[in-house]
Design an enzyme around this catalytic site. Structure first.
Site, PDB file in Angstrom:
ATOM      1  N   PHE A  71      55.120  19.977 -92.648  1.00 23.94           N
ATOM      2  CA  PHE A  71      54.461  20.654 -91.516  1.00 23.94           C
ATOM      3  C   PHE A  71      55.442  21.616 -90.840  1.00 23.94           C
ATOM      4  CE2 PHE A  71      50.122  19.156 -90.598  1.00 23.94           C
ATOM      5  CZ  PHE A  71      49.982  18.343 -91.709  1.00 23.94           C
ATOM      6  N   CYS A 111      40.673  18.314 -87.035  1.00 24.88           N
ATOM      7  CA  CYS A 111      41.479  17.304 -86.338  1.00 24.88           C
ATOM      8  C   CYS A 111      42.510  17.885 -85.377  1.00 24.88           C
ATOM      9  CB  CYS A 111      42.168  16.400 -87.358  1.00 24.88           C
ATOM     10  SG  CYS A 111      41.003  15.353 -88.236  1.00 24.88           S
ATOM     11  N   ARG A 147      35.663  23.986 -90.927  1.00 29.43           N
ATOM     12  CA  ARG A 147      35.632  23.701 -89.481  1.00 29.43           C
ATOM     13  C   ARG A 147      36.943  24.157 -88.832  1.00 29.43           C
ATOM     14  NH1 ARG A 147      33.882  17.414 -89.453  1.00 29.43           N
ATOM     15  NH2 ARG A 147      35.312  17.387 -91.215  1.00 29.43           N
TER      16      ARG A 147
HETATM   17  N1  LIG Z   1      38.644  14.621 -91.451  1.00 24.95           N
HETATM   18  C1  LIG Z   1      39.869  14.134 -91.367  1.00 24.95           C
HETATM   19  O1  LIG Z   1      40.782  14.558 -92.095  1.00 24.95           O
HETATM   20  C2  LIG Z   1      40.172  13.016 -90.402  1.00 24.95           C
HETATM   21  C3  LIG Z   1      41.406  12.352 -90.498  1.00 24.95           C
HETATM   22  C4  LIG Z   1      41.682  11.325 -89.591  1.00 24.95           C
HETATM   23  C5  LIG Z   1      40.768  11.008 -88.599  1.00 24.95           C
HETATM   24  N2  LIG Z   1      39.580  11.691 -88.520  1.00 24.95           N
HETATM   25  C6  LIG Z   1      38.644  11.301 -87.468  1.00 24.95           C
HETATM   26  O2  LIG Z   1      37.612  10.520 -88.070  1.00 24.95           O
HETATM   27  C7  LIG Z   1      36.352  10.776 -87.428  1.00 24.95           C
HETATM   28  C8  LIG Z   1      35.345  11.246 -88.459  1.00 24.95           C
HETATM   29  O3  LIG Z   1      35.772  12.485 -88.974  1.00 24.95           O
HETATM   30  P1  LIG Z   1      35.096  13.122 -90.266  1.00 24.95           P
HETATM   31  O4  LIG Z   1      35.933  14.310 -90.624  1.00 24.95           O
HETATM   32  O5  LIG Z   1      34.831  12.077 -91.268  1.00 24.95           O
HETATM   33  O6  LIG Z   1      33.708  13.604 -89.660  1.00 24.95           O
HETATM   34  P2  LIG Z   1      32.467  14.153 -90.487  1.00 24.95           P
HETATM   35  O7  LIG Z   1      31.789  15.123 -89.611  1.00 24.95           O
HETATM   36  O8  LIG Z   1      32.910  14.595 -91.844  1.00 24.95           O
HETATM   37  O9  LIG Z   1      31.545  12.870 -90.692  1.00 24.95           O
HETATM   38  C9  LIG Z   1      30.960  12.177 -89.624  1.00 24.95           C
HETATM   39  C10 LIG Z   1      29.640  11.574 -90.103  1.00 24.95           C
HETATM   40  O10 LIG Z   1      29.152  10.703 -89.092  1.00 24.95           O
HETATM   41  C11 LIG Z   1      27.733  10.813 -89.073  1.00 24.95           C
HETATM   42  N3  LIG Z   1      27.253  10.332 -87.755  1.00 24.95           N
HETATM   43  C12 LIG Z   1      27.531  10.839 -86.526  1.00 24.95           C
HETATM   44  N4  LIG Z   1      26.956  10.079 -85.573  1.00 24.95           N
HETATM   45  C13 LIG Z   1      26.299   9.068 -86.215  1.00 24.95           C
HETATM   46  C14 LIG Z   1      25.538   7.962 -85.775  1.00 24.95           C
HETATM   47  N5  LIG Z   1      25.315   7.734 -84.476  1.00 24.95           N
HETATM   48  N6  LIG Z   1      25.010   7.125 -86.715  1.00 24.95           N
HETATM   49  C15 LIG Z   1      25.222   7.347 -88.036  1.00 24.95           C
HETATM   50  N7  LIG Z   1      25.942   8.385 -88.509  1.00 24.95           N
HETATM   51  C16 LIG Z   1      26.488   9.230 -87.605  1.00 24.95           C
HETATM   52  C17 LIG Z   1      27.478  12.278 -89.302  1.00 24.95           C
HETATM   53  O11 LIG Z   1      26.161  12.512 -89.762  1.00 24.95           O
HETATM   54  C18 LIG Z   1      28.561  12.612 -90.356  1.00 24.95           C
HETATM   55  O12 LIG Z   1      28.056  12.480 -91.672  1.00 24.95           O
HETATM   56  C19 LIG Z   1      36.647  11.794 -86.334  1.00 24.95           C
HETATM   57  O13 LIG Z   1      36.869  11.132 -85.133  1.00 24.95           O
HETATM   58  C20 LIG Z   1      37.937  12.468 -86.804  1.00 24.95           C
HETATM   59  O14 LIG Z   1      38.700  12.979 -85.729  1.00 24.95           O
HETATM   60  C21 LIG Z   1      39.279  12.670 -89.395  1.00 24.95           C
END
Ligand SMILES: NC(=O)c1ccc[n+]([C@@H]2O[C@H](COP(=O)([O-])OP(=O)(O)OC[C@H]3O[C@@H](n4cnc5c(N)ncnc54)[C@H](O)[C@@H]3O)[C@@H](O)[C@H]2O)c1
Length: 476
Positions: A282, A293, A360
């Site tokens: 990084f 994120c 995103r």
């Molecule tokens: N993407 C990454 O690299 C990453 C890494 C570490 C932590 N995170 C954290 O993990 C969390 C998820 O991130 P992501 O990238 O997987 O998000 P994402 O948008 O890819 O997936 C989230 C999913 O949750 C579903 N969802 C939302 N509300 C819902 C509900 N009430 N009931 C059922 N399904 C529901 C959505 O339809 C979606 O498919 C976030 O808080 C993010 O900050 C993400």
């Protein structure tokens, strides 16, 4: 028990996990019934990963189209090894998907929350998905008391909020919600590998036993386990992401100084990163960090500071530098090309980083918008977006080129905005021959400056100085 039965109950080899280096033959953990709410970038990898570890997993998502695709084994997101892992889970019967909470929740021993927590206008983390998912869980518990594990990145104190919502939905007999915070540290594009080779497992809870029970789910995996209280686990995630963002903004600020001084940033990074206290990760300058994120997590930590009356000038600076990187790229193109009105700009890369389909909060998209605001005509190519044009807003799809060379055809300048490996293999001579102008701005340090210049380009890079700039420096 016969030896063959014992073998059947072990992971054969690391290759069996598609991935790599789990040591030898490992006894499977006792199968556990797990529900994962949210089948996106984090939830799907985790659901398929736990099924591979031998657990029975149901992934719940409110997106009906997504669940339909997943049931058919179609994986939307681009993650090495994930389609194979999902297919294997479905075939084994250990992985299933649903839009409904009712059938799986009352049978679950562990429920993971992996819903998205986007940024609100004010900069706070939006907890509506966490709240609604927790309410749906509470409505379907049917007197059971599973451990609820929060994977979503969410502000310090969210565990207590979840506890309160869940507690309201529980019967008198079971009015003691069991909450664990288990933050996720995966890197998109390498998420499956990261699941099986975590660098640490953080589990925070009021109950050390519940925290340990969650850590045990990962048992065959080799990683340090850190058991903390709820708030510390939540804070660890924000500090990790904010520090990574800080490194990027720091080196970007130094890169802009280097540009003015005619010093090459790569030499500086190398000289500094050999220090084990600093290291190379990084620490590559470019057009700034993005994705779903780092930007929101830095903003959320700042917001937490504001609500507590604690000033956070470092975090403010990190954000400010990140914004400057975008505008600086456009300013430098303007300085080289003059007015951008009507100029044709070839763009390589729209996703927030190479190896993912995710656009995103992509810095590339920000630069594209800034260039368009200046009247430039964009011709963009991205390996992931071309495979699925729906990844960019409708207005941008007509700007998509089918190949990297096509994006450069007739262009006054070519700009590289995402660090896709593929770009290293595009024949630069051919690219130059189809362009009208000769400017190449490498916003990610993807190409070797000498190759670029050898192919008759005028090179612009973030902190990486052209031969002409070097000459000017030695002349003074
Ligand atoms: N993407 C990454 O690299 C990453 C890494 C570490 C932590 N995170 C954290 O993990 C969390 C998820 O991130 P992501 O990238 O997987 O998000 P994402 O948008 O890819 O997936 C989230 C999913 O949750 C579903 N969802 C939302 N509300 C819902 C509900 N009430 N009931 C059922 N399904 C529901 C959505 O339809 C979606 O498919 C976030 O808080 C993010 O900050 C993400």
């Amino acid at each position: 028990m016969a030896a063959s039965d014992m073998l059947a109950d072990t992971f054969a080899t690391a290759d069996d996990l598609l991935l790599g280096t789990l040591p030898g033959r490992i006894t499977k953990p006792a199968p556990t019934r797990i529900v994962v709410i949210g089948c996106g970038h984090v939830g799907l990898v985790m659901a398929a990963g736990f099924a591979e570890l031998g657990h029975d997993v149901v992934g719940i998502d409110r997106d009906e189209a997504l669940v339909k695709e997943l049931r058919a084994g179609t994986v939307r997101i681009r993650e090495t090894g994930l389609p194979e892992l999902v297919a294997k889970g479905l075939a084994s019967g250990r992985l299933a998907f649903d839009t409904r909470y009712a059938p799986a929740i009352s049978r679950a021993q562990f429920i993971f929350l992996a819903v998205d927590t986007p940024q609100t206008m004010a900069g706070a983390a939006d907890l509506r998905n966490i709240r609604s998912a927790t309410r749906s869980i509470a409505e379907n518990l049917n007197g059971t008391s599973p451990i609820l594990v929060n994977k979503s990145t969410s502000p310090i104190g969210t565990g207590e909020t979840i506890e309160e919502i869940l507690g309201r939905g529980m019967t008198e007999v079971h009015r003691s919600p069991r909450i664990v915070s288990n933050p996720e540290f995966l890197r998109q594009g390498r998420a499956v590998d990261d699941f099986f080779h975590p660098d640490r497992i953080v589990v925070g809870s009021r109950s050390p036993e519940d925290a340990q029970a969650v850590a045990d789910l990962y048992k065959p995996l080799v990683a340090p386990v850190l058991v903390t209280d709820l708030r510390s686990a939540e804070m660890i995630k924000y500090v990790s992401n904010s520090f990574l963002a800080t490194r990027i903004s720091f080196i970007n600020e130094i890169a802009r100084l280097c540009e003015q001084l005619g010093i090459d940033i790569d030499t500086i990074v190398e000289g500094v990163a050999h220090d084990p206290r600093i290291g190379p990760h990084f620490f590559q300058p470019g057009i700034g960090y993005g994705g779903s994120c780092l930007p929101k997590d830095v903003a959320a930590l700042r917001f937490i500071g504001e609500t507590l009356g604690v000033s956070t000038p470092v975090l403010s600076g990190v954000q400010q530098v990140n914004d400057i990187q975008r505008t600086s790229a456009v300013r430098r193109l303007r300085a080289r090309l003059g007015s951008l009105e009507g100029k044709v700009i070839g763009v390589w890369g729209l996703t927030f980083k190479g190896g993912t389909e995710d656009t995103r909060e992509s810095p590339s998209m920000d630069v594209v918008h800034l260039l368009q605001n200046d009247g430039a005509v964009i011709q963009a190519y991205d390996p992931a977006v071309i495979a699925d044009p729906e990844l960019v807003p409708a207005g941008h799809r007509r700007l998509l080129a089918q190949t990297a060379v096509e994006a450069a055809r007739g262009a006054d300048a070519l700009v590289i905005l995402t660090d896709w490996n593929d770009f290293r293999h595009v024949p630069l001579g051919e690219v130059r021959s189809v362009m009208r102008g000769n400017v190449l701005f490498d916003g990610r340090g993807v190409l070797d400056r000498r190759d670029v210049e050898a192919n008759d380009f005028a090179y612009l890079g973030v902190g990486r100085v052209s031969t002409a700039q070097r000459r000017r420096r030695t002349d003074t």
